[in-house]
Design a protein around this motif. Structure first.
Motif, short mmCIF file in Angstrom:
data_model
loop_
_atom_site.label_atom_id
_atom_site.label_comp_id
_atom_site.label_asym_id
_atom_site.label_seq_id
_atom_site.Cartn_x
_atom_site.Cartn_y
_atom_site.Cartn_z
N ALA A 16 31.32 35.67 -9.32
CA ALA A 16 30.53 36.70 -8.64
C ALA A 16 30.01 36.15 -7.32
N PRO A 17 30.87 36.14 -6.27
CA PRO A 17 30.41 35.66 -4.96
C PRO A 17 29.27 36.52 -4.45
N ALA A 18 28.37 35.91 -3.70
CA ALA A 18 27.16 36.61 -3.28
C ALA A 18 26.91 36.40 -1.79
N PRO A 19 26.27 37.36 -1.13
CA PRO A 19 25.87 37.17 0.27
C PRO A 19 24.78 36.12 0.37
N ASP A 20 24.70 35.45 1.51
CA ASP A 20 23.68 34.44 1.74
C ASP A 20 22.42 35.11 2.25
N ARG A 21 21.34 34.99 1.49
CA ARG A 21 20.07 35.57 1.90
C ARG A 21 19.09 34.48 2.33
N GLY A 22 19.60 33.30 2.62
CA GLY A 22 18.75 32.21 3.09
C GLY A 22 18.51 32.32 4.59
N GLY A 23 17.47 31.64 5.06
CA GLY A 23 17.19 31.60 6.49
C GLY A 23 16.60 32.87 7.06
N ARG A 24 16.29 33.82 6.23
CA ARG A 24 15.70 35.06 6.72
C ARG A 24 14.24 34.84 7.09
N LEU A 58 10.93 36.17 -3.48
CA LEU A 58 11.15 34.81 -2.98
C LEU A 58 11.89 34.02 -4.05
N GLU A 59 13.00 33.37 -3.66
CA GLU A 59 13.84 32.64 -4.61
C GLU A 59 14.13 31.25 -4.06
N ALA A 60 13.86 30.22 -4.89
CA ALA A 60 14.10 28.84 -4.45
C ALA A 60 15.57 28.54 -4.27
N GLY A 61 16.42 29.15 -5.09
CA GLY A 61 17.86 28.93 -5.00
C GLY A 61 18.56 30.15 -4.44
N ALA A 62 19.40 30.77 -5.28
CA ALA A 62 20.12 31.99 -4.90
C ALA A 62 19.97 33.03 -5.99
N VAL A 63 20.12 34.28 -5.63
CA VAL A 63 19.98 35.38 -6.58
C VAL A 63 20.92 35.19 -7.78
N GLY A 64 20.36 35.21 -8.97
CA GLY A 64 21.15 35.16 -10.18
C GLY A 64 21.91 33.87 -10.41
N ALA A 65 21.55 32.81 -9.71
CA ALA A 65 22.26 31.54 -9.85
C ALA A 65 21.47 30.52 -10.65
N GLU A 195 20.92 44.35 -4.32
CA GLU A 195 21.39 45.26 -3.28
C GLU A 195 20.60 46.57 -3.30
N ARG A 196 20.32 47.08 -4.50
CA ARG A 196 19.55 48.32 -4.59
C ARG A 196 18.11 48.11 -4.15
N ILE A 197 17.53 46.96 -4.44
CA ILE A 197 16.16 46.66 -3.98
C ILE A 197 16.10 46.73 -2.47
N GLU A 198 17.08 46.14 -1.80
CA GLU A 198 17.10 46.15 -0.33
C GLU A 198 17.34 47.56 0.21
N GLN A 199 18.15 48.35 -0.48
CA GLN A 199 18.36 49.74 -0.05
C GLN A 199 17.07 50.55 -0.15
N LEU A 200 16.20 50.16 -1.09
CA LEU A 200 14.91 50.84 -1.26
C LEU A 200 13.83 50.30 -0.33
N GLY A 201 14.19 49.38 0.55
CA GLY A 201 13.24 48.82 1.51
C GLY A 201 12.65 47.49 1.12
N GLY A 202 13.00 46.97 -0.05
CA GLY A 202 12.51 45.65 -0.46
C GLY A 202 13.20 44.55 0.31
N ARG A 203 12.59 43.37 0.30
CA ARG A 203 13.16 42.22 1.01
C ARG A 203 13.33 41.05 0.05
N ILE A 204 14.42 40.31 0.23
CA ILE A 204 14.72 39.16 -0.61
C ILE A 204 15.02 37.98 0.30
#
Length: 498
Positions: A16-24, A58-65, A195-204
């Protein structure tokens, strides 16, 4: 001859490859700050975002990893022999109510995943399967009978079946069957929720470790501070020592292997050995060989035993292996709710044992209602600040184990005759150097890495995990890389260089 073991890698993370949400950029504030992007954290965040709250994860690693990406991914209300255990812990009426409340929460979580994955179209390979907990010794059938009766009384789809109804050759004498349970791909589910959280305006924001949280909602990170009206600590092991969760949780690791094999219908768990089996998309997934995190044992040898068992069950070759970090509470019911009795806007979810898929989801459903001002009937059962007489006995046993590891680690290191400089490639040691205790590891290419052996949480000495190549604390489960970086809490600070 031992089977060849692949490098540690979770099947779920690998597929399950994932987008990089680091550095935001780090926002200044949000109504709700959720710490941890596993199943409990993301379920909570999704529900609150859907309710119109501004949410930051806020996640120290990556989503679901993390822990949620290192599971066997069974979505079931059948949690070993949970219902007979719950029923027996209290008086007859109170125990029956507790078992029913627990079962209703887990079943509601399963149904919510089924409904939501269909409604918002998350492709997570959700499929219905029956679940079985079995024994191989006919003398143990009374335990199964008590569990089936307690689960059925709690309103769950349970029945006692004979060993002949167990299709794989597991040597079962009998089993408790739960119909209509499920399995899925956990990381695809979590990536879909993100992805749905971000579509609802949330930030990760990934790659950012929280180091402290103030009661007034100030969240500290190495990149600055964030203010939240409500803060949810869903880091699996709570990173804040207030609430004394480190004294009320038992950290264990469970191993898993996967590879191509014959199709298996259903999900199976041995009640005595805790070895599990299920299928997924042409793979067999076999779990077991659990041990207390940080024990000075041959973890690689345990993987070999599990791999051999998997091959005997029909796995043609091993392609993946990984380990899960499980936290058990004193009474085997998760801690979900206010972080401590005086907390008003600080929340926690932890202690799911081996059952985080429904347990973490149930925690998110409960926290969503509590944060929005509701009074859910399950709140008392899951209250993190509960305590009873049986829990006092369990607490004493757990802390005797902690004391044994604390003292034993220092004695072993003080009497060690090995030195980091004398290590061969791939070897490690914990030893005393003057007034300091040093953890040394030599990489396969010859580099020597030495760090302080004192866990930065409460000072226990770490032990080497020869499978994951990590330094693990046997007292409260913190884990570090060989360079000292924090992998899992409750520690938030790295091991210092030696």
């Amino acid at each position: 001859m031992s089977p060849r073991l692949p490098a540690p890698l979770s099947l779920w993370v690998d597929t399950a490859p994932a987008p990089d949400r680091g550095g935001r950029p780090l926002p200044v504030q949000a109504e709700v700050v959720v710490i941890g992007a596993g199943i409990a954290g993301l379920t909570t965040a999704y529900l609150l975002a859907a309710a119109g709250r501004s949410v930051l994860v806020l996640e120290a690693g990556a989503v679901g990893a993390g822990v949620s990406g290192h599971t066997t991914a069974k979505v079931t209300a059948q949690h070993a022999l949970a219902y007979s255990t719950l029923k027996s812990r209290k008086d007859k009426r109170g125990g029956a109510i507790a078992a029913a409340t627990y079962g209703q929460a887990q079943s509601a979580a399963l149904d919510w995943i089924a409904r939501t994955s269909a409604e918002v179209e998350i492709d997570c390979a959700f499929t219905r399967q029956d679940s079985f907990v079995y024994v191989t010794d006919p003398a143990r059938l009374d335990r199964l009978r008590a569990e089936a009766e307690a689960a059925e009384e709690a309103g769950l789809p349970a029945s006692l079946v004979g060993g002949e109804e167990i299709v794989p050759p597991l040597g079962a004498a009998g089993a408790v069957r739960f119909t209509g349970q499920a399995q899925f791909h956990p990381r695809r589910w979590l990536l879909g929720l993100a992805e749905r959280i971000e579509q609802l305006g949330g930030r990760i924001v990934e790659g950012i470790r929280v180091t402290q949280v103030e009661e007034r909602g100030i969240v500290h990170t190495p990149r600055g501070r964030v203010r939240g009206r409500d803060v949810v600590v869903a880091t699996h092991y709570p990173i804040l020592d207030r609430g004394l969760f480190f004294a009320r949780l038992n950290p264990v690791r469970d191993l898993a292997v996967a590879g191509p094999g014959a199709a298996v219908d259903g999900m199976y768990l041995d009640a005595d050995t805790h070895r599990s089996l299920r299928g997924y998309d042409g793979f067999l997934v076999v779990g077991g060989e659990h041990y207390r995190t940080g024990e000075d044992i041959d973890v690689e040898g345990r993987y070999s035993r599990l791999a051999q068992a998997a091959l005997e069950l029909g796995m043609t070759r091993l392609t993946h292996r990984w380990s899960a970090h499980d936290m058990s509470t004193l009474d085997s019911v998760p801690y979900v709710g206010r972080y401590h009795p005086a907390a008003r806007h600080l929340w926690v979810a932890t202690g799911f044992g081996q059952w985080g898929m429904t347990g973490g989801t149930a925690a998110g459903l409960l926290l969503d209602e509590l944060i929005r001002g509701g009074d859910p009937p399950a709140a008392a059962l899951f209250d993190p600040n509960r305590f009873d007489a049986p829990s006092a006995v369990a607490l004493a046993k757990d802390n005797v184990a902690v004391a044994r590891h604390l003292v034993g680690g220092y004695v072993s290191a003080a009497t060690s005759t090995g030195t980091p400089e004398g290590l061969r490639p791939g070897a490690a040691t914990v030893t005393r150097r003057g007034s300091r205790f040093v953890a040394g590891y030599r990489t396969e290419d010859g580099e020597l890495r030495t760090v302080s052996a004192r866990c930065t949480h409460l000072g226990c000495l770490v032990a080497f995990n020869n499978a994951e190549k990590t330094w693990d604390c046997p007292c409260h489960g913190s884990r570090f890389g060989t360079d000292g970086t924090v992998i899992q809490g409750p520690a938030t600070a790295p091991l210092s260089p030696a």
